[in-house]
Design a protein around this motif. Structure first.
Motif, PDB file in Angstrom:
ATOM      1  N   LYS A  51       0.830  -1.206   0.000  1.00  0.00           N
ATOM      2  CA  LYS A  51       0.000   0.000   0.000  1.00  0.00           C
ATOM      3  C   LYS A  51       0.865   1.256   0.000  1.00  0.00           C
ATOM      4  CE  LYS A  51      -2.050  -1.145   3.882  1.00  0.00           C
ATOM      5  NZ  LYS A  51      -1.355  -2.392   4.207  1.00  0.00           N
ATOM      6  N   SER A  52       1.830   1.293   0.920  1.00  0.00           N
ATOM      7  CA  SER A  52       2.690   2.484   0.983  1.00  0.00           C
ATOM      8  C   SER A  52       3.514   2.623  -0.286  1.00  0.00           C
ATOM      9  CB  SER A  52       3.617   2.416   2.189  1.00  0.00           C
ATOM     10  OG  SER A  52       2.874   2.390   3.380  1.00  0.00           O
ATOM     11  N   THR A  53       3.930   1.491  -0.824  1.00  0.00           N
ATOM     12  CA  THR A  53       4.697   1.522  -2.073  1.00  0.00           C
ATOM     13  C   THR A  53       3.878   2.186  -3.171  1.00  0.00           C
ATOM     14  OG1 THR A  53       5.751  -0.532  -1.382  1.00  0.00           O
ATOM     15  CG2 THR A  53       5.970   0.091  -3.698  1.00  0.00           C
ATOM     16  N   PHE A  79       2.312  11.174   5.233  1.00  0.00           N
ATOM     17  CA  PHE A  79       2.957   9.864   5.289  1.00  0.00           C
ATOM     18  C   PHE A  79       2.530   9.087   6.527  1.00  0.00           C
ATOM     19  CE2 PHE A  79       5.716  12.507   2.743  1.00  0.00           C
ATOM     20  CZ  PHE A  79       6.042  11.679   1.697  1.00  0.00           C
ATOM     21  N   GLN A  80       2.967   7.826   6.539  1.00  0.00           N
ATOM     22  CA  GLN A  80       2.638   6.950   7.657  1.00  0.00           C
ATOM     23  C   GLN A  80       3.242   7.487   8.970  1.00  0.00           C
ATOM     24  OE1 GLN A  80       3.358   2.983   6.326  1.00  0.00           O
ATOM     25  NE2 GLN A  80       2.262   2.031   8.006  1.00  0.00           N
ATOM     26  N   SER A  81       4.473   8.015   8.879  1.00  0.00           N
ATOM     27  CA  SER A  81       5.023   8.742  10.029  1.00  0.00           C
ATOM     28  C   SER A  81       4.964  10.226   9.684  1.00  0.00           C
ATOM     29  CB  SER A  81       6.452   8.299  10.289  1.00  0.00           C
ATOM     30  OG  SER A  81       7.222   8.453   9.129  1.00  0.00           O
ATOM     31  N   LEU A 150      -3.168   9.843   1.602  1.00  0.00           N
ATOM     32  CA  LEU A 150      -3.046   9.715   3.054  1.00  0.00           C
ATOM     33  C   LEU A 150      -2.663   8.288   3.405  1.00  0.00           C
ATOM     34  CD1 LEU A 150      -6.334  11.591   4.086  1.00  0.00           C
ATOM     35  CD2 LEU A 150      -4.043  12.552   3.821  1.00  0.00           C
ATOM     36  N   ASP A 151      -1.499   8.137   4.035  1.00  0.00           N
ATOM     37  CA  ASP A 151      -1.044   6.797   4.412  1.00  0.00           C
ATOM     38  C   ASP A 151      -1.267   6.589   5.908  1.00  0.00           C
ATOM     39  OD1 ASP A 151       0.102   4.340   4.553  1.00  0.00           O
ATOM     40  OD2 ASP A 151       1.987   4.908   3.582  1.00  0.00           O
ATOM     41  N   GLU A 152      -2.343   5.946   6.253  1.00  0.00           N
ATOM     42  CA  GLU A 152      -2.705   5.701   7.658  1.00  0.00           C
ATOM     43  C   GLU A 152      -2.517   6.931   8.520  1.00  0.00           C
ATOM     44  OE1 GLU A 152      -1.396   2.026   9.426  1.00  0.00           O
ATOM     45  OE2 GLU A 152      -0.664   1.403   7.472  1.00  0.00           O
ATOM     46  N   PRO A 153      -3.199   8.021   8.182  1.00  0.00           N
ATOM     47  CA  PRO A 153      -2.958   9.262   8.926  1.00  0.00           C
ATOM     48  C   PRO A 153      -3.469   9.195  10.355  1.00  0.00           C
ATOM     49  CG  PRO A 153      -4.796   9.539   7.437  1.00  0.00           C
ATOM     50  CD  PRO A 153      -4.235   8.186   7.169  1.00  0.00           C
TER      51      PRO A 153
HETATM   52 MG   LIG Z   1       2.495   1.210   4.829  1.00  0.00          MG
END
Ligand SMILES: [Mg+2]
Ligand SMILES: Nc1ncnc2c1ncn2[C@@H]1O[C@H](COP(=O)(O)OP(=O)(O)OP(=O)(O)O)[C@@H](O)[C@H]1O
Lengths: 258, 277
Positions: A51-53, A79-81, A150-153
């Motif tokens: 997913k992040s990729t 980002f996720q972080s 949005l990556d797991e915000p």
């Molecule tokens: Mg990820």
């Protein structure tokens, strides 16, 4: 021909045959995905499924790809972080890089939207995990993008703050109607917010479901529960507890990596 | 319910509040100066009770008298100004060269290929050995001294700034990309702030080398300045003047260090780092 040209015009994301390898490993494999302008798409999938990729590719950060990828030029990314600049105060982090309106009032307005106005003067190191994530969200939103990635915000928010943040994103989306691709581990979050939920597996879109429920939505609706079960089934989660007694979110069951 | 839970749960560890932990210790400033004060005391004892001859190591009183004499005679002030001037000018040149070259090789792959290898080679040259060459090339006036200081300053700054640039968090560079930063914004708002902690380490080293280079240059080839005062004192066997000048060098080095510390406090307050237990 003409109709497909026109269809492309109303898209915020168009991906055809996208492939991404890490060495020998195929992480994304001939993936197709369209997101219409103003459409809210949630992306679900097991931890490590890519997913992040995918999000990084859409954010123009990864070019080691094959296939045809097109995205709106005006993008906001969270980002996720949180990835705040540690040497800029929170307010400055939010408005940094803006062509105009790089001032305190603009920053405060954006911070107020995510409920963080009182922390504008802090250094990022002094923020809590959830605060940092909201600051990062504010930074993506302040640019008023056509496409929000949005990556797991809401990954590190507590249940209550998470509900508020979800409501916030729903509100902001109602107001600005940008296209959104939201990566999440939370099936309910996906169903609460998205027009369409996409499930990724084996490097491609394995399933998708259109969420045709009126907003604001509530997990207690029958139709909601049905979609939920369907998604959980696709994700390979076997539900044993009856819906009435389960905890507010199923994140822990779905993600083994977080 | 017992009033003392410890009695019932002896396996629990008590977390001690910080304020109580250090209650009996002296304040930090006192504990910092204890070592120095003890040394001065020892020195005073050793010279007053004749453990060491005054000809070899003068007492604090003698040194103080020498200091007053030199100040009143104006020699010390002139020498100090001249030395300071050399250090400041040499440091300025060295700073610009070191940081400038680090930027070139840190930011551009091509720059690294061209600049880094020669710099790494030149770095291994012991700069003190350059003095004879500098005298032949540049004569005996100010130029060789300033050049030597600049040379000594350039390398620590180059090495550390370069390392700092290459250590900048890649994920933040990615953020800059998603925020559409231009090249200048990337350099001044992401890469340089990220390299700043290392740059300041380099600054500290280079200020140390600057004084060292100055001492070398001034004692070998002296025409005024603190080093000249030392060489002259050696010819007339004035141990007190030599030690006084060395002490002044040390104090100047110390204040340079303090300046860097102050800079770190001012410029790195955003940083989350370990300050020692
Ligand atoms: Mg990820
Ligand atoms: N730079 C890289 N080099 C090698 N492998 C990588 C790299 N980046 C990611 N991967 C691998 O690709 C796979 C997909 O990673 P990705 O970060 O996209 O997962 P994800 O779906 O976002 O997972 P999560 O939900 O845990 O965040 C993982 O197995 C990961 O180990």
């Amino acid at each position: 021909m003409l109709s497909s040209e026109k269809a492309r015009h109303s898209l915020a994301v168009s991906v055809r045959g996208l492939t991404r390898r890490f060495g020998e490993r195929l992480v994304i494999d001939a993936l197709d995905l369209d997101i219409k302008r103003g459409e809210f798409v949630a992306l679900l999938g097991a931890s490590g499924c890519g997913k992040s990729t995918l999000l990084r590719i859409l954010a123009d950060l990864d070019h080691e790809i094959e296939g045809d990828v097109r995205v709106s030029p005006r993008r906001g990314v969270a980002f996720q972080s949180p990835r705040l600049f540690p040497w800029k105060r929170v307010w400055n982090n939010v408005v940094t890089g803006l062509r105009e309106g790089r001032d305190r009032t603009h920053a405060d307005a954006a911070l107020t939207e995510v409920g963080l106005a009182h922390r504008g003067d802090a250094w990022p190191k002094d923020l809590s995990g959830g605060e940092a994530q909201r600051a990062s969200l504010a930074r993506a939103l302040v640019r008023n993008p056509d496409l929000l990635l949005l990556d797991e915000p809401f990954g590190s928010l507590d249940a209550l703050t998470r509900l508020k943040a979800q409501a916030l994103v729903a509100d902001l989306w109602q107001k600005h109607r940008q296209a959104v691709l939201l990566v999440t581990h939370d099936v309910e979050e996906a169903l609460l917010l998205a027009d369409r939920v996409v499930v990724m597996r084996d490097g491609t879109v394995a399933h998708e479901i259109v969420v045709d429920l009126p907003r604001p939505r509530s997990p207690s609706e029958r139709q909601f529960g049905r979609l939920r079960l369907q998604l959980l089934d696709w994700l390979g989660v076997v539900e044993t507890t009856p819906p009435a007694s389960r905890s507010p979110s199923l994140i822990s069951q779905i993600s083994d990596g977080h | 319910m017992s009033s003392d839970p410890y009695a019932q749960n002896p396996e629990l560890e008590r977390i001690i509040p910080a304020r109580r932990r250090g209650r009996h210790l002296a304040p930090r400033s006192l504990s910092k100066s204890t070592g120095a004060i003890a040394l001065v005391l020892l020195w005073w004892l050793a010279t007053t009770y004749g453990w060491i001859s005054e000809d070899i190591f003068p007492s604090p009183q003698t040194l103080w008298q020498t200091f007053l004499d030199l100040v009143n005679g104006g020699e010390l002030g002139d020498a100090l100004m001249l030395s300071l001037e050399r250090v400041v000018i040499g440091f300025g040149f060295g700073f610009v060269t070191g940081v400038g070259l680090a930027l070139i090789s840190g930011l551009f792959r091509l720059g690294e290929d061209i600049v880094d290898a020669p710099m790494q080679m030149a770095r291994t040259l012991p700069w003190a050995g350059l003095i004879p060459l500098l005298i032949i090339w540049l004569g005996i006036d100010e130029t060789p001294k300033i050049t030597l200081v600049a040379f000594a300053v350039t390398f620590p700054l180059y090495i550390n700034t370069f390392a700092g640039i290459r250590n900048v968090d890649k994920t933040l560079v990615e953020v800059a990309h998603t925020l559409n930063f231009g090249r200048a914004a990337l350099i001044f708002q992401v890469i340089l702030p990220g390299a700043l902690p290392n740059l300041l380490v380099g600054l500290r080293y280079s200020l140390g080398s600057a004084w060292l280079a100055l001492v070398f240059a001034e004692t070998v080839n002296a025409q005024g300045g603190l080093g000249y005062l030392i060489t002259h004192a050696r010819e007339v066997y004035r141990v007190d003047i030599i030690i006084l000048c060395l002490a002044i060098y040390a104090l100047l080095g110390l204040s340079a260090d303090l300046i860097v510390r102050l800079l770190e406090k001012l410029l790195l307050s955003w940083r989350q780092s370990f300050d020692g237990a």
